[in-house]
Write a protein that holds these residues in place. Structure first.
Motif, PDB file in Angstrom:
ATOM      1  N   ALA A  71      32.808  23.491   9.837  1.00 26.73           N
ATOM      2  CA  ALA A  71      32.914  24.005   8.465  1.00 26.73           C
ATOM      3  C   ALA A  71      32.311  25.406   8.452  1.00 26.73           C
ATOM      4  O   ALA A  71      31.422  25.717   9.252  1.00 26.73           O
ATOM      5  CB  ALA A  71      32.170  23.100   7.491  1.00 26.73           C
ATOM      6  N   GLU A  72      32.803  26.248   7.564  1.00 27.97           N
ATOM      7  CA  GLU A  72      32.245  27.597   7.442  1.00 27.97           C
ATOM      8  C   GLU A  72      31.403  27.661   6.183  1.00 27.97           C
ATOM      9  O   GLU A  72      31.871  27.365   5.091  1.00 27.97           O
ATOM     10  CB  GLU A  72      33.360  28.630   7.418  1.00 27.97           C
ATOM     11  CG  GLU A  72      34.076  28.679   8.748  1.00 27.97           C
ATOM     12  CD  GLU A  72      34.689  30.020   9.054  1.00 27.97           C
ATOM     13  OE1 GLU A  72      34.133  31.050   8.659  1.00 27.97           O
ATOM     14  OE2 GLU A  72      35.740  30.006   9.688  1.00 27.97           O
ATOM     15  N   THR A  73      30.141  27.994   6.360  1.00 29.67           N
ATOM     16  CA  THR A  73      29.225  28.149   5.239  1.00 29.67           C
ATOM     17  C   THR A  73      28.568  29.508   5.365  1.00 29.67           C
ATOM     18  O   THR A  73      28.079  29.866   6.433  1.00 29.67           O
ATOM     19  CB  THR A  73      28.138  27.064   5.242  1.00 29.67           C
ATOM     20  OG1 THR A  73      27.417  27.129   6.468  1.00 29.67           O
ATOM     21  CG2 THR A  73      28.737  25.677   5.083  1.00 29.67           C
ATOM     22  N   SER A  74      28.575  30.266   4.313  1.00 31.48           N
ATOM     23  CA  SER A  74      27.979  31.616   4.316  1.00 31.48           C
ATOM     24  C   SER A  74      28.545  32.469   5.444  1.00 31.48           C
ATOM     25  O   SER A  74      27.834  33.276   6.035  1.00 31.48           O
ATOM     26  CB  SER A  74      26.457  31.539   4.433  1.00 31.48           C
ATOM     27  OG  SER A  74      25.924  30.700   3.448  1.00 31.48           O
ATOM     28  N   GLY A  75      29.807  32.230   5.794  1.00 26.20           N
ATOM     29  CA  GLY A  75      30.450  33.022   6.828  1.00 26.20           C
ATOM     30  C   GLY A  75      30.162  32.583   8.247  1.00 26.20           C
ATOM     31  O   GLY A  75      30.765  33.071   9.185  1.00 26.20           O
ATOM     32  N   ASN A  76      29.219  31.652   8.448  1.00 26.26           N
ATOM     33  CA  ASN A  76      28.891  31.181   9.783  1.00 26.26           C
ATOM     34  C   ASN A  76      29.406  29.760   9.987  1.00 26.26           C
ATOM     35  O   ASN A  76      29.072  28.867   9.214  1.00 26.26           O
ATOM     36  CB  ASN A  76      27.373  31.181  10.002  1.00 26.26           C
ATOM     37  CG  ASN A  76      26.807  32.568  10.001  1.00 26.26           C
ATOM     38  OD1 ASN A  76      27.436  33.501  10.484  1.00 26.26           O
ATOM     39  ND2 ASN A  76      25.618  32.715   9.451  1.00 26.26           N
ATOM     40  N   PRO A  77      30.199  29.539  11.021  1.00 28.98           N
ATOM     41  CA  PRO A  77      30.677  28.184  11.277  1.00 28.98           C
ATOM     42  C   PRO A  77      29.522  27.276  11.709  1.00 28.98           C
ATOM     43  O   PRO A  77      28.618  27.706  12.426  1.00 28.98           O
ATOM     44  CB  PRO A  77      31.669  28.347  12.430  1.00 28.98           C
ATOM     45  CG  PRO A  77      31.920  29.809  12.557  1.00 28.98           C
ATOM     46  CD  PRO A  77      30.748  30.507  11.956  1.00 28.98           C
ATOM     47  N   ILE A  78      29.555  26.021  11.264  1.00 28.50           N
ATOM     48  CA  ILE A  78      28.589  25.009  11.691  1.00 28.50           C
ATOM     49  C   ILE A  78      29.331  23.697  11.891  1.00 28.50           C
ATOM     50  O   ILE A  78      30.421  23.492  11.373  1.00 28.50           O
ATOM     51  CB  ILE A  78      27.455  24.798  10.652  1.00 28.50           C
ATOM     52  CG1 ILE A  78      28.025  24.333   9.300  1.00 28.50           C
ATOM     53  CG2 ILE A  78      26.591  26.030  10.505  1.00 28.50           C
ATOM     54  CD1 ILE A  78      26.971  23.879   8.305  1.00 28.50           C
ATOM     55  N   TRP A  79      28.729  22.813  12.657  1.00 28.66           N
ATOM     56  CA  TRP A  79      29.248  21.460  12.825  1.00 28.66           C
ATOM     57  C   TRP A  79      28.668  20.592  11.718  1.00 28.66           C
ATOM     58  O   TRP A  79      27.462  20.644  11.453  1.00 28.66           O
ATOM     59  CB  TRP A  79      28.831  20.879  14.176  1.00 28.66           C
ATOM     60  CG  TRP A  79      29.550  21.452  15.345  1.00 28.66           C
ATOM     61  CD1 TRP A  79      29.091  22.388  16.221  1.00 28.66           C
ATOM     62  CD2 TRP A  79      30.859  21.113  15.789  1.00 28.66           C
ATOM     63  NE1 TRP A  79      30.031  22.653  17.173  1.00 28.66           N
ATOM     64  CE2 TRP A  79      31.132  21.879  16.942  1.00 28.66           C
ATOM     65  CE3 TRP A  79      31.834  20.227  15.332  1.00 28.66           C
ATOM     66  CZ2 TRP A  79      32.332  21.789  17.631  1.00 28.66           C
ATOM     67  CZ3 TRP A  79      33.028  20.135  16.023  1.00 28.66           C
ATOM     68  CH2 TRP A  79      33.271  20.908  17.161  1.00 28.66           C
TER      69      TRP A  79
END
Length: 175
Positions: A71-79
């Motif tokens: 998922a992308e949150t605040s422009g940074n992808p995370i798992w």
């Protein structure tokens, strides 16, 4: 386009394949690509996401899993853990998978998992029938490493790999 190669000959069926897959996991250090060192491979994973499950086996041999996605949150992808919105599902999202052995894992998943040591199982189609399949296979091998085995799901063959940590992006903090 490379096909998944057999890790061990089928002569000594279970044990040779198990040893071969453990060697393959150790050679790949079990962690996959890092975003800093492998930006292109991580970008590929964003473009063509693959199936990722965290799997674990308890001391009684029961396998549980939970799905992960990017998922992308605040422009940074995370798992993040993909939770099913249901009152029945536990908050941790772990679900028993009693039918997983019906997927004909080779080597068998219950033999490569150690009790109480969860790992991330990434998978992609081996039988490439379209561009998407090819891109997913490239995503898996680039970010997670070479497959250690195969399984069948819905009449299709998939290559799978097990790693101890998710590659490329940080996992979200569990609540």
């Amino acid at each position: 386009m490379g096909l998944v190669t057999t890790v061990a000959p089928a002569v000594a069926e279970g044990s040779a394949q198990l040893i071969g897959s453990q060697v393959a996991m150790k050679e790949g250090s079990g962690t996959g690509a890092s975003a800093e060192e492998n930006g292109d491979k991580c970008d590929q994973l964003l473009r063509a996401p693959i199936g990722v499950e965290e799997v674990r086996k308890d001391k009684d041999g029961v396998i549980e899993s939970r799905q992960w996605k990017i998922a992308e949150t605040s422009g940074n992808p995370i798992w993040i853990v993909a939770r099913t919105p249901s009152e029945d599902s536990p908050k941790s999202a772990w679900q028993p998978k009693p039918g997983i052995t019906n997927l004909l894992f080779n080597p068998p998943l219950n033999e490569v998992l150690e009790p109480d040591k969860p790992e991330y199982l990434a998978y992609a189609p081996v039988d490439v029938v379209n561009v998407s399949d090819s891109e997913q296979f490239d995503s898996m091998t680039g970010a997670f490493g070479t497959g250690i085995g195969t399984f069948k799901w819905r009449d299709r063959s998939y290559s799978y790999v097990l790693v101890k940590e998710l590659p490329c992006f940080k996992p979200a903090k569990e609540k």
